[in-house]
Write a protein that holds these residues in place. Structure first.
Motif, PDB file in Angstrom:
ATOM      1  N   UNK A  24       0.834  -1.202   0.000  1.00 14.05           N
ATOM      2  CA  UNK A  24       0.000   0.000   0.000  1.00 14.05           C
ATOM      3  C   UNK A  24       0.869   1.252   0.000  1.00 14.05           C
ATOM      4  N   UNK A  25       1.919   1.250   0.817  1.00 12.95           N
ATOM      5  CA  UNK A  25       2.798   2.423   0.938  1.00 12.95           C
ATOM      6  C   UNK A  25       3.485   2.745  -0.384  1.00 12.95           C
ATOM      7  N   UNK A  26       3.926   1.723  -1.090  1.00 10.51           N
ATOM      8  CA  UNK A  26       4.572   1.953  -2.389  1.00 10.51           C
ATOM      9  C   UNK A  26       3.589   2.595  -3.357  1.00 10.51           C
ATOM     10  N   UNK A  27       2.381   2.075  -3.381  1.00 12.34           N
ATOM     11  CA  UNK A  27       1.357   2.580  -4.299  1.00 12.34           C
ATOM     12  C   UNK A  27       0.951   4.007  -3.948  1.00 12.34           C
ATOM     13  N   UNK A  28       0.967   4.330  -2.658  1.00 12.28           N
ATOM     14  CA  UNK A  28       0.512   5.642  -2.190  1.00 12.28           C
ATOM     15  C   UNK A  28       1.652   6.614  -1.934  1.00 12.28           C
ATOM     16  N   UNK A  29       2.891   6.158  -2.134  1.00 15.75           N
ATOM     17  CA  UNK A  29       4.070   6.973  -1.784  1.00 15.75           C
ATOM     18  C   UNK A  29       3.991   7.419  -0.327  1.00 15.75           C
ATOM     19  N   UNK A  30       3.629   6.470   0.531  1.00 13.61           N
ATOM     20  CA  UNK A  30       3.474   6.749   1.958  1.00 13.61           C
ATOM     21  C   UNK A  30       4.651   6.169   2.735  1.00 13.61           C
ATOM     22  N   UNK A  31       4.750   6.561   3.997  1.00 10.50           N
ATOM     23  CA  UNK A  31       5.766   5.988   4.869  1.00 10.50           C
ATOM     24  C   UNK A  31       5.093   5.118   5.930  1.00 10.50           C
ATOM     25  N   UNK A  32       5.871   4.180   6.442  1.00  7.71           N
ATOM     26  CA  UNK A  32       5.371   3.250   7.452  1.00  7.71           C
ATOM     27  C   UNK A  32       6.013   3.557   8.798  1.00  7.71           C
ATOM     28  N   UNK A  33       5.197   3.579   9.833  1.00  8.30           N
ATOM     29  CA  UNK A  33       5.691   3.683  11.197  1.00  8.30           C
ATOM     30  C   UNK A  33       5.509   2.314  11.845  1.00  8.30           C
ATOM     31  N   UNK A  34       6.609   1.626  12.066  1.00  7.73           N
ATOM     32  CA  UNK A  34       6.597   0.280  12.631  1.00  7.73           C
ATOM     33  C   UNK A  34       6.828   0.374  14.131  1.00  7.73           C
TER      34      UNK A  34
END
Length: 279
Positions: A24-34
């Motif tokens: 999802x992040x790649x598609x949305x150019x988003x970042x992940x907070x793990x």
């Protein structure tokens, strides 16, 4: 969608969630907070700077080793994801409270979390914690217990179509557009809550028209109870995801009494997207 929160207890279900969040992040150019939540010994306290205080020196050593181990495992998880910015954070305390704080204070747009269902181990991914987030999170939540290996092309949206739900439908349409999916709206009739098909069709058509839903089918499905009907219908049409609204503890309409959405989250083999309704 720019900020995706993924909690991990280092279980396989949490890894499935991270992998799907990365897609999802790649598609949305988003970042992940793990995020990993530590339950430190009762007499210890963990500062935001990582310092540990304890009256018991052995307890302090144990907590420090636990933090070091968690940091290493978080770094390994982050490194397993390519093409996406992943920030790692360790917190101490109650997982539900920590995640709620993160969502409210970090402008989280989506929570993706693994769940092992009602029979799962007593960790972050145990059903009760997932249920709490589904019930109370102010952002959309995706829960899953299996790897997502296919594109999301068919989404089942279950409702009773009796309530005004503009915020929910706005989020649902964003979800549908994001994946380019077909939306299958379904009303489940049960022996204890049965309505004539004629009335249901009128209500569903009015609902679809009111909210301008496109690329949409509608169906009425009969089953012994609502949550099993939703899952059976999704299986029959080979849907890739189930979407539902939940109103948490207050409940408005039979399909939005948190227990139904929570039962689906606990038992569905497909990813489940939920969004909390507001009165």
């Amino acid at each position: 969608m720019k900020n995706i929160l993924v909690p991990t207890d280092f279980s396989k279900q949490a890894k499935y969630a991270l992998d799907f969040a990365a897609v999802i992040a790649k598609k949305a150019s988003a970042k992940i907070k793990l995020v990993h939540v530590l339950e430190v010994p009762s007499s210890s306290s963990l500062h935001v700077t990582g310092e540990v205080e304890s009256d018991d020196p052995m307890e302090k050593i144990f907590t420090i080793k636990l933090i070091e181990s968690s940091e290493r495992r978080l770094a390994e998880l982050a490194a397993s994801v390519s093409g996406v910015t992943v920030e790692t954070h360790i917190h101490s305390g109650n997982p539900f409270q920590v995640l709620t704080h993160e969502i409210n204070d970090s402008n989280v747009d989506l929570l993706v979390m693994g769940t092992s269902g009602s029979s799962g181990i007593d960790e972050l991914t145990v059903g009760s914690n997932a249920e709490k987030m589904v019930r109370h999170a102010t952002c959309p939540v995706i829960t899953l217990k299996r790897p997502v290996t296919i594109d999301i092309k068919d989404i089942v949206f279950a409702s009773d179509f009796t309530e005004d739900q503009p915020a929910l439908i706005e989020q649902l349409k964003l979800l549908q557009t994001f994946f380019g999916a077909k939306l299958h709206v379904v009303k489940v009739n049960t022996p204890h809550d049965f309505h004539p098909s004629h009335d249901d069709i009128i209500a569903m058509d009015a609902f679809i028209k009111k909210y301008g839903l496109e690329n949409t089918s509608r169906s009425i499905y009969n089953d012994l109870n609502a949550d099993e009907g939703i899952m059976h219908y999704a299986g029959d049409i080979k849907a890739d995801m189930i979407a539902m609204g939940t109103s948490g503890r207050t409940g408005i309409g039979r399909f939005f009494l948190g227990s139904i959405a929570e039962d689906v989250v606990n038992h569905a083999e497909r990813p489940v997207w939920t969004y909390r309704l507001h009165k």
